[in-house]
Write a protein that holds these residues in place. Structure first.
Motif, mmCIF file in Angstrom:
data_model
loop_
_atom_site.group_PDB
_atom_site.id
_atom_site.type_symbol
_atom_site.label_atom_id
_atom_site.label_comp_id
_atom_site.label_asym_id
_atom_site.label_seq_id
_atom_site.Cartn_x
_atom_site.Cartn_y
_atom_site.Cartn_z
ATOM 1 N N GLY A 26 46.747 57.718 27.266
ATOM 2 C CA GLY A 26 47.158 56.518 26.541
ATOM 3 C C GLY A 26 46.101 55.427 26.589
ATOM 4 O O GLY A 26 45.307 55.350 27.532
ATOM 5 N N LEU A 27 46.091 54.584 25.568
ATOM 6 C CA LEU A 27 45.095 53.519 25.509
ATOM 7 C C LEU A 27 45.186 52.593 26.723
ATOM 8 O O LEU A 27 44.178 52.197 27.303
ATOM 9 N N HIS A 28 46.426 52.236 27.099
ATOM 10 C CA HIS A 28 46.608 51.352 28.249
ATOM 11 C C HIS A 28 46.093 52.021 29.521
ATOM 12 O O HIS A 28 45.439 51.368 30.350
ATOM 13 N N GLU A 29 46.368 53.314 29.666
ATOM 14 C CA GLU A 29 45.927 54.030 30.860
ATOM 15 C C GLU A 29 44.407 54.094 30.925
ATOM 16 O O GLU A 29 43.808 53.991 32.001
ATOM 17 N N ARG A 30 43.770 54.261 29.780
ATOM 18 C CA ARG A 30 42.296 54.286 29.763
ATOM 19 C C ARG A 30 41.748 52.946 30.248
ATOM 20 O O ARG A 30 40.783 52.892 31.027
ATOM 21 N N ALA A 31 42.366 51.867 29.775
ATOM 22 C CA ALA A 31 41.920 50.541 30.202
ATOM 23 C C ALA A 31 42.165 50.336 31.690
ATOM 24 O O ALA A 31 41.331 49.744 32.395
ATOM 25 N N MET A 32 43.297 50.838 32.193
ATOM 26 C CA MET A 32 43.608 50.674 33.610
ATOM 27 C C MET A 32 42.648 51.463 34.496
ATOM 28 O O MET A 32 42.351 51.061 35.616
ATOM 29 N N ILE A 33 42.162 52.600 34.003
ATOM 30 C CA ILE A 33 41.155 53.365 34.752
ATOM 31 C C ILE A 33 39.920 52.501 34.959
ATOM 32 O O ILE A 33 39.339 52.453 36.053
ATOM 33 N N ALA A 34 39.524 51.787 33.900
ATOM 34 C CA ALA A 34 38.368 50.901 34.004
ATOM 35 C C ALA A 34 38.663 49.733 34.941
ATOM 36 O O ALA A 34 37.855 49.391 35.815
ATOM 37 N N ARG A 35 39.837 49.128 34.777
ATOM 38 C CA ARG A 35 40.192 47.970 35.606
ATOM 39 C C ARG A 35 40.290 48.350 37.082
ATOM 40 O O ARG A 35 39.763 47.655 37.956
ATOM 41 N N PRO A 103 52.208 34.991 26.617
ATOM 42 C CA PRO A 103 51.261 33.880 26.406
ATOM 43 C C PRO A 103 50.152 33.864 27.452
ATOM 44 O O PRO A 103 49.002 33.550 27.141
ATOM 45 N N GLU A 104 50.515 34.225 28.705
ATOM 46 C CA GLU A 104 49.509 34.273 29.767
ATOM 47 C C GLU A 104 48.479 35.366 29.488
ATOM 48 O O GLU A 104 47.277 35.176 29.717
ATOM 49 N N ASP A 105 48.969 36.511 28.997
ATOM 50 C CA ASP A 105 48.056 37.614 28.665
ATOM 51 C C ASP A 105 47.091 37.196 27.559
ATOM 52 O O ASP A 105 45.902 37.538 27.593
ATOM 53 N N GLN A 106 47.604 36.469 26.586
ATOM 54 C CA GLN A 106 46.767 36.042 25.468
ATOM 55 C C GLN A 106 45.669 35.097 25.937
ATOM 56 O O GLN A 106 44.523 35.180 25.480
ATOM 57 N N ILE A 107 46.006 34.223 26.869
ATOM 58 C CA ILE A 107 44.999 33.307 27.419
ATOM 59 C C ILE A 107 43.940 34.090 28.191
ATOM 60 O O ILE A 107 42.734 33.868 28.037
ATOM 61 N N LEU A 108 44.404 35.052 29.011
ATOM 62 C CA LEU A 108 43.476 35.871 29.789
ATOM 63 C C LEU A 108 42.579 36.687 28.877
ATOM 64 O O LEU A 108 41.362 36.785 29.101
ATOM 65 N N ASN A 109 43.173 37.262 27.836
ATOM 66 C CA ASN A 109 42.382 38.058 26.900
ATOM 67 C C ASN A 109 41.300 37.215 26.229
ATOM 68 O O ASN A 109 40.181 37.682 26.004
ATOM 69 N N THR A 110 41.628 35.976 25.914
ATOM 70 C CA THR A 110 40.652 35.073 25.291
ATOM 71 C C THR A 110 39.502 34.774 26.244
ATOM 72 O O THR A 110 38.325 34.792 25.857
ATOM 73 N N LEU A 111 39.841 34.516 27.508
ATOM 74 C CA LEU A 111 38.808 34.237 28.509
ATOM 75 C C LEU A 111 37.903 35.447 28.718
ATOM 76 O O LEU A 111 36.672 35.319 28.799
ATOM 77 N N LEU A 112 38.516 36.632 28.794
ATOM 78 C CA LEU A 112 37.731 37.853 28.988
ATOM 79 C C LEU A 112 36.852 38.138 27.776
ATOM 80 O O LEU A 112 35.708 38.564 27.914
ATOM 81 N N LEU A 151 40.136 47.980 23.170
ATOM 82 C CA LEU A 151 39.141 46.979 23.526
ATOM 83 C C LEU A 151 39.802 45.698 24.046
ATOM 84 O O LEU A 151 39.255 45.018 24.915
ATOM 85 N N LYS A 152 40.995 45.369 23.529
ATOM 86 C CA LYS A 152 41.699 44.163 23.970
ATOM 87 C C LYS A 152 42.084 44.231 25.438
ATOM 88 O O LYS A 152 42.217 43.208 26.102
ATOM 89 N N LYS A 153 42.307 45.436 25.944
ATOM 90 C CA LYS A 153 42.776 45.597 27.320
ATOM 91 C C LYS A 153 41.639 45.641 28.337
ATOM 92 O O LYS A 153 41.882 45.727 29.537
ATOM 93 N N MET A 154 40.392 45.589 27.871
ATOM 94 C CA MET A 154 39.258 45.716 28.776
ATOM 95 C C MET A 154 38.929 44.400 29.482
ATOM 96 O O MET A 154 39.029 43.329 28.886
ATOM 97 N N THR A 155 38.515 44.509 30.736
ATOM 98 C CA THR A 155 38.107 43.339 31.506
ATOM 99 C C THR A 155 36.595 43.332 31.730
ATOM 100 O O THR A 155 36.089 42.578 32.551
ATOM 101 N N CYS A 156 35.887 44.186 31.007
ATOM 102 C CA CYS A 156 34.438 44.281 31.117
ATOM 103 C C CYS A 156 33.857 44.468 29.716
ATOM 104 O O CYS A 156 34.593 44.753 28.771
ATOM 105 N N PRO A 157 32.554 44.333 29.541
ATOM 106 C CA PRO A 157 31.960 44.625 28.236
ATOM 107 C C PRO A 157 32.350 46.026 27.785
ATOM 108 O O PRO A 157 32.349 46.968 28.591
ATOM 109 N N ALA A 158 32.707 46.180 26.506
ATOM 110 C CA ALA A 158 33.211 47.466 26.016
ATOM 111 C C ALA A 158 32.777 47.707 24.583
ATOM 112 O O ALA A 158 32.798 46.792 23.757
ATOM 113 N N VAL A 159 32.397 48.952 24.311
ATOM 114 C CA VAL A 159 31.996 49.353 22.959
ATOM 115 C C VAL A 159 32.654 50.682 22.631
ATOM 116 O O VAL A 159 32.662 51.606 23.450
#
Length: 216
Positions: A26-35, A103-112, A151-159
């Motif tokens: 799953g997309l979320h699981e892929r992002a969590m592997i990175a996180r 709303p908190e997630d949206q703020i965090l996503n913007t910062l990331l 890409l939205k779920k990433m906490t690091c540079p992602a391509v």
């Protein structure tokens, strides 16, 4: 193939795969592997497809909704169909609630996004520059900015890389060829190598500045 090249050239770099066989993740699981592994970089490698069998070329996708040079231009609206298709993979996941941002997630996503955009853009430029060479070429603009869930779920540079089109008979023959798989992996590695050189220099510079600013 790319991972092995990175490990051989940089033994200190820990390469982590979201999967090593044809298992759906799953997309979320892929992002969590990175996180969960505190990843410094995420590269998602794909083969493209289109109902138009004439479509061809290489592209790299990074997260963005707005054109920084034209704030009134919404890139998400322009790439709506592509984004819908890319994100539709979540239909195979049981729990889709993980994609409902608070709303908190949206703020965090913007910062990331603000923190990672420049590095994501730099790597995407290098990938297209290296990969989109004969017999491959750029698809469209080459570098695309999309609102992809992955890409939205990433906490690091992602391509997200679309190497070429499986739906194009000529490119499909290249993609299934061990010889050209090796070429693609080498070109991606060259992009990674240049990215790492610039990234390491920026990190070392930042660390030096922090040391100088620390009171004695």
């Amino acid at each position: 193939k790319l991972g092995e090249k990175i490990k051989a050239a940089y033994p200190d770099v820990r390469v982590i795969y979201t999967r090593t066989d044809d298992t759906f993740i799953g997309l979320h699981e892929r992002a969590m592997i990175a996180r969960n592994n505190n990843a410094d970089l995420f590269i998602s490698i794909h083969c493209n497809s289109n109902k138009k069998t004439s479509s061809s070329g290489t592209s790299a996708h990074i997260l963005s909704r707005k054109d920084t040079r034209n704030p009134d231009r919404d890139l998400f609206d322009e790439n709506l169909e592509l984004t819908r298709l890319e994100n539709s993979v979540i239909q195979f996941e049981e729990d889709q609630s993980v994609y409902e941002d608070s709303p908190e997630d949206q703020i965090l996503n913007t910062l990331l996004f603000n923190a990672n955009y420049d590095h994501s853009l730099m790597l995407s430029q290098l990938i297209v520059e290296k990969l989109a060479c004969s017999p491959f070429h750029k698809w469209g603009k080459g570098i695309h900015q999309n609102d992809f869930l992955l890409l939205k779920k990433m906490t690091c540079p992602a391509v997200l890389v679309e190497t070429a089109f499986l739906s194009n008979s000529n490119e499909r023959q290249l993609l299934i060829s061990p010889k050209w798989q090796e070429v693609i992996a080498q070109r991606l590695f060259e992009a990674f190598k240049e990215y790492k050189t610039v990234y390491d220099a920026s990190v070392n510079t930042s660390a030096s500045e922090e040391i100088r600013e620390t009171p004695a």
